[in-house]
Design a protein around this motif. Structure first.
Motif, PDB file in Angstrom:
ATOM      1  N   GLN A 246       7.948   4.197  -3.150  1.00 29.56           N
ATOM      2  CA  GLN A 246       6.662   4.450  -3.818  1.00 29.56           C
ATOM      3  C   GLN A 246       6.608   3.799  -5.199  1.00 29.56           C
ATOM      4  O   GLN A 246       5.607   3.191  -5.572  1.00 29.56           O
ATOM      5  CB  GLN A 246       6.397   5.955  -3.924  1.00 29.56           C
ATOM      6  CG  GLN A 246       6.123   6.619  -2.599  1.00 29.56           C
ATOM      7  CD  GLN A 246       4.884   6.087  -1.902  1.00 29.56           C
ATOM      8  OE1 GLN A 246       3.878   5.774  -2.521  1.00 29.56           O
ATOM      9  NE2 GLN A 246       4.957   5.977  -0.591  1.00 29.56           N
ATOM     10  N   VAL A 247       7.691   3.924  -5.959  1.00 34.68           N
ATOM     11  CA  VAL A 247       7.717   3.354  -7.308  1.00 34.68           C
ATOM     12  C   VAL A 247       7.676   1.825  -7.248  1.00 34.68           C
ATOM     13  O   VAL A 247       6.934   1.189  -8.003  1.00 34.68           O
ATOM     14  CB  VAL A 247       8.949   3.849  -8.094  1.00 34.68           C
ATOM     15  CG1 VAL A 247       9.085   3.122  -9.419  1.00 34.68           C
ATOM     16  CG2 VAL A 247       8.865   5.358  -8.315  1.00 34.68           C
TER      17      VAL A 247
ATOM     18  N   ALA B  68       6.489  -0.056  -4.802  1.00 34.72           N
ATOM     19  CA  ALA B  68       5.170  -0.486  -4.319  1.00 34.72           C
ATOM     20  C   ALA B  68       4.161  -0.461  -5.465  1.00 34.72           C
ATOM     21  O   ALA B  68       3.343  -1.379  -5.597  1.00 34.72           O
ATOM     22  CB  ALA B  68       4.701   0.401  -3.173  1.00 34.72           C
ATOM     23  N   ALA B  69       4.226   0.575  -6.296  1.00 35.16           N
ATOM     24  CA  ALA B  69       3.324   0.653  -7.456  1.00 35.16           C
ATOM     25  C   ALA B  69       3.612  -0.492  -8.425  1.00 35.16           C
ATOM     26  O   ALA B  69       2.679  -1.116  -8.956  1.00 35.16           O
ATOM     27  CB  ALA B  69       3.477   1.995  -8.155  1.00 35.16           C
TER      28      ALA B  69
ATOM     29  N   THR C 184       0.834  -1.200   0.000  1.00 38.07           N
ATOM     30  CA  THR C 184       0.000   0.000   0.000  1.00 38.07           C
ATOM     31  C   THR C 184       0.876   1.261   0.000  1.00 38.07           C
ATOM     32  O   THR C 184       2.006   1.229   0.507  1.00 38.07           O
ATOM     33  CB  THR C 184      -0.920   0.037   1.236  1.00 38.07           C
ATOM     34  OG1 THR C 184      -0.104   0.123   2.407  1.00 38.07           O
ATOM     35  CG2 THR C 184      -1.828  -1.181   1.292  1.00 38.07           C
ATOM     36  N   PRO C 185       0.366   2.355  -0.540  1.00 40.81           N
ATOM     37  CA  PRO C 185       1.146   3.601  -0.530  1.00 40.81           C
ATOM     38  C   PRO C 185       1.536   4.052   0.883  1.00 40.81           C
ATOM     39  O   PRO C 185       2.631   4.565   1.092  1.00 40.81           O
ATOM     40  CB  PRO C 185       0.216   4.616  -1.199  1.00 40.81           C
ATOM     41  CG  PRO C 185      -0.676   3.798  -2.075  1.00 40.81           C
ATOM     42  CD  PRO C 185      -0.874   2.508  -1.335  1.00 40.81           C
TER      43      PRO C 185
ATOM     44  N   ARG D 193       2.175  -3.667  -6.952  1.00 37.06           N
ATOM     45  CA  ARG D 193       0.709  -3.700  -7.092  1.00 37.06           C
ATOM     46  C   ARG D 193       0.305  -4.014  -8.525  1.00 37.06           C
ATOM     47  O   ARG D 193      -0.623  -4.778  -8.756  1.00 37.06           O
ATOM     48  CB  ARG D 193       0.095  -2.366  -6.644  1.00 37.06           C
ATOM     49  CG  ARG D 193       0.112  -2.146  -5.153  1.00 37.06           C
ATOM     50  CD  ARG D 193      -0.728  -0.951  -4.716  1.00 37.06           C
ATOM     51  NE  ARG D 193      -0.396   0.296  -5.380  1.00 37.06           N
ATOM     52  CZ  ARG D 193       0.524   1.162  -4.971  1.00 37.06           C
ATOM     53  NH1 ARG D 193       1.223   0.902  -3.876  1.00 37.06           N
ATOM     54  NH2 ARG D 193       0.746   2.276  -5.631  1.00 37.06           N
ATOM     55  N   LYS D 194       0.997  -3.425  -9.488  1.00 41.65           N
ATOM     56  CA  LYS D 194       0.678  -3.685 -10.907  1.00 41.65           C
ATOM     57  C   LYS D 194       0.994  -5.122 -11.296  1.00 41.65           C
ATOM     58  O   LYS D 194       0.323  -5.704 -12.132  1.00 41.65           O
ATOM     59  CB  LYS D 194       1.454  -2.738 -11.828  1.00 41.65           C
ATOM     60  CG  LYS D 194       1.049  -1.305 -11.715  1.00 41.65           C
ATOM     61  CD  LYS D 194      -0.249  -1.047 -12.416  1.00 41.65           C
ATOM     62  CE  LYS D 194      -0.568   0.445 -12.353  1.00 41.65           C
ATOM     63  NZ  LYS D 194      -1.955   0.724 -12.521  1.00 41.65           N
TER      64      LYS D 194
END
Length: 172
Positions: free
Chosen positions: A85-86, A88-89, A48-49, A92-93
């Motif tokens: 952040q990058v 984690a994104a 999560t962010p 998630r993707k």
């Protein structure tokens, strides 16, 4: 975010700090960056962010406290916040991608990104680097990325297996 998730992330980052401090160089003076490795592991557990922000902030502060690189204090904090952040994104993707592929990819790409961010921010803060950017990138960032790829895969496997065993005990 639940308190349990925050505590788990904090513990993983603290373990990363201890491992980072006690690990001797293993290949030509290079050693795994266990703060980054544990950052990636904590993001795989909870991408999560908010968790990425917590892990990135802890990783940045811990790295800033232990660095001897000129301008490394600010560079570490900025680098870890961006990288967390990058990554984690990306996690998630790639949630439908096989974990045996995703974990080493994140370990490698995340370390390359982190090292690049660190060097660029350090260069902006100090105006210069101890050696040319390409030299530092090829002699430090790439070998560290290779080592971190293996370390991330191994530690994530151990932690994921331990977590699975604990969840099975809770179910019984």
């Amino acid at each position: 975010m639940k308190l349990r998730d925050m505590v788990l992330t904090s513990l993983l980052m603290a373990i990363g700090l201890v491992l980072h401090q006690v690990t001797p160089p293993i290949v030509a003076g290079m050693r795994p960056n266990f703060l980054l490795v544990m950052l990636f592991v904590s993001l795989f557990i909870n991408p999560t962010p908010r968790n990425a922000l917590l892990a990135g902030m802890l990783g940045g502060i811990f790295a800033a406290l232990t660095t001897s690189f000129p301008g490394g204090q600010i560079a570490n904090i900025v680098d870890e916040l961006i990288t967390s952040q990058v990554m984690a994104a990306l996690i998630r993707k790639g949630k439908n991608v096989n974990q045996k592929i995703m974990v080493p990819v994140v370990g490698f790409i995340g370390t390359i990104m982190s090292g690049t961010n660190f060097l660029l921010v350090a260069m902006l803060v100090t105006g210069t680097l101890p050696a040319a950017f390409p030299v530092l990138f090829t002699t430090i960032v790439i070998p560290t990325a290779a080592i971190n790829t293996v370390a991330t895969s191994v530690l994530y496997g151990i932690i994921a297996a331990t977590g699975s065993a604990a969840r099975q005990k809770d179910v019984r």
